[in-house]
Design an enzyme around this catalytic site. Structure first.
Site, short mmCIF file in Angstrom:
data_model
loop_
_atom_site.label_atom_id
_atom_site.label_comp_id
_atom_site.label_asym_id
_atom_site.label_seq_id
_atom_site.Cartn_x
_atom_site.Cartn_y
_atom_site.Cartn_z
N TYR A 18 72.62 17.34 44.87
CA TYR A 18 72.79 16.46 43.70
C TYR A 18 71.72 16.68 42.63
O TYR A 18 72.01 16.67 41.43
CB TYR A 18 72.84 14.99 44.14
N TYR A 49 65.56 13.40 36.39
CA TYR A 49 65.77 14.55 37.27
C TYR A 49 65.59 15.86 36.50
O TYR A 49 65.12 16.86 37.05
CB TYR A 49 67.18 14.52 37.87
N ASP A 58 62.58 4.31 44.92
CA ASP A 58 63.37 5.46 44.48
C ASP A 58 62.63 6.19 43.33
O ASP A 58 61.48 6.53 43.48
CB ASP A 58 64.78 5.00 44.11
N HIS A 76 69.17 3.13 51.96
CA HIS A 76 68.28 3.50 50.86
C HIS A 76 67.84 2.33 49.98
O HIS A 76 66.68 2.21 49.61
CB HIS A 76 68.96 4.56 50.00
#
Length: 316
Positions: free
Chosen positions: A150, A232, A101, A295
């Site tokens: 998101y 992010y 991830d 995931h």
């Protein structure tokens, strides 16, 4: 689990919590969002029993590692800097790298900036996507998926934290960790709502116990999700900072593993299997697609992942 040792190491101006076990060549594990060193609990036990020194830090902003308050303290340079300092502190020139991830994204940056530090890389879930020299990362995603994607919704400091606080830490973690949606999550405006997983099960899957969830909840209730969200929030800044690496290829040996139900896999399937991935990662030796796995494959298919890691790194 009781045999896993924990310590704090000073790296790159912060205190980093590290979990480790075993002796031998070092395997460095990098977790994603919203995770911790604990995501690698199965691999730490497995690899350490097979002659490796497994090392899994809480990354900057997570768990028991320091979380600097400034959003811009979470660029790829800061986090790779932490990891280079960690590797140096372990007294070795090179490590095997395993990442998932957001850890996988950081892993690609580490291989790009300091390939001399990495013997080989086992990457889970997120392939290397080269920098688009024309469009910033978040801008590109907004064009493709809209403002409610998101990643776009995570951009404004404090806003997503407030929405997550409304539903509670346990709900957020249960919702994200149990998702089997294959499309990128789109969140309703102004609320976390059903979040990543509108089909959230009432009971946890077999690979995630209530005790596992409780460990994550305890740590994130202490830190909030801000540290992880700040990764992010640096997508566009990372794009600006890495202009000099445009067009560069990843030269380290790589094995890539994804679950077939991994979110976003369908969107990059042609790139992964059609030659594009191999073009930018010329030493990509193997691509594994795990049937029926989503995931969080390092936890859902833990034994399979551990076996794949060992099979690959034994070559080097």
């Amino acid at each position: 689990m009781e045999d896993i040792k924990h310590r704090t190491i000073k790296v790159n101006g912060i205190n980093m919590h590290v979990a480790e076990k075993g002796q031998g060549p070092i395997v460095l594990f990098l977790h994603g969002f919203p995770e911790l060193w604990y995501s690698w609990r199965h691999q730490i036990l497995s690899l350490s029993s097979q002659g490796y020194h497994a090392v899994a830090p809480d990354l900057r902003g997570y768990g028991d590692t320091d979380a600097p308050p400034s959003v811009t303290s979470y660029t790829c340079f800061h986090i790779v800097g932490d990891l280079v300092a960690l590797i140096d502190s372990l007294g070795v020139d090179q490590v095997f790298l395993v990442a998932h991830d957001w850890g996988a994204i950081i892993g690609w940056y580490l291989c790009l900036f300091r390939p001399d530090k990495i013997k080989a890389y086992v990457c889970l879930s997120v392939p290397y996507l080269p920098r688009n020299p024309k469009v910033k990362t978040v801008d590109s995603m907004r064009e493709l998926y809209g403002d409610d994607l998101y990643i776009c919704r995570f951009q404004e400091p404090g806003k997503m934290e407030a929405e997550m606080a409304e539903v509670g830490t346990a709900y957020v973690l249960r919702n994200i960790l149990t998702t089997r949606k294959t499309d990128p999550p789109v969140l309703p405006k102004g609320e976390f709502g059903t979040g990543f997983n509108p089909d959230m099960p009432e009971t946890l899957p077999s690979w995630l116990t209530e005790d596992d969830l409780a460990y994550y909840v305890t740590k994130f209730e202490k830190t909030s999700f801000t540290g992880g969200l700040n990764y992010y929030r640096n997508f566009n800044l990372n794009w600006e900072l890495t202009a000099a690496w445009s067009g560069m290829k990843i030269k380290v040996p790589v094995k890539f593993i994804t679950g077939e139900l991994n979110m976003g896999y369908n969107l990059v399937k042609d790139y992964i299997h059609g030659g594009g991935f191999k073009e930018v990662v010329p030493n990509l030796e193997e691509v594994i697609v795990q049937k029926g796995v989503a995931h969080f494959n390092n936890q859902e298919a833990a034994e399979d992942i551990s076996n794949h890691i060992c099979d690959f790194i034994r070559k080097f």
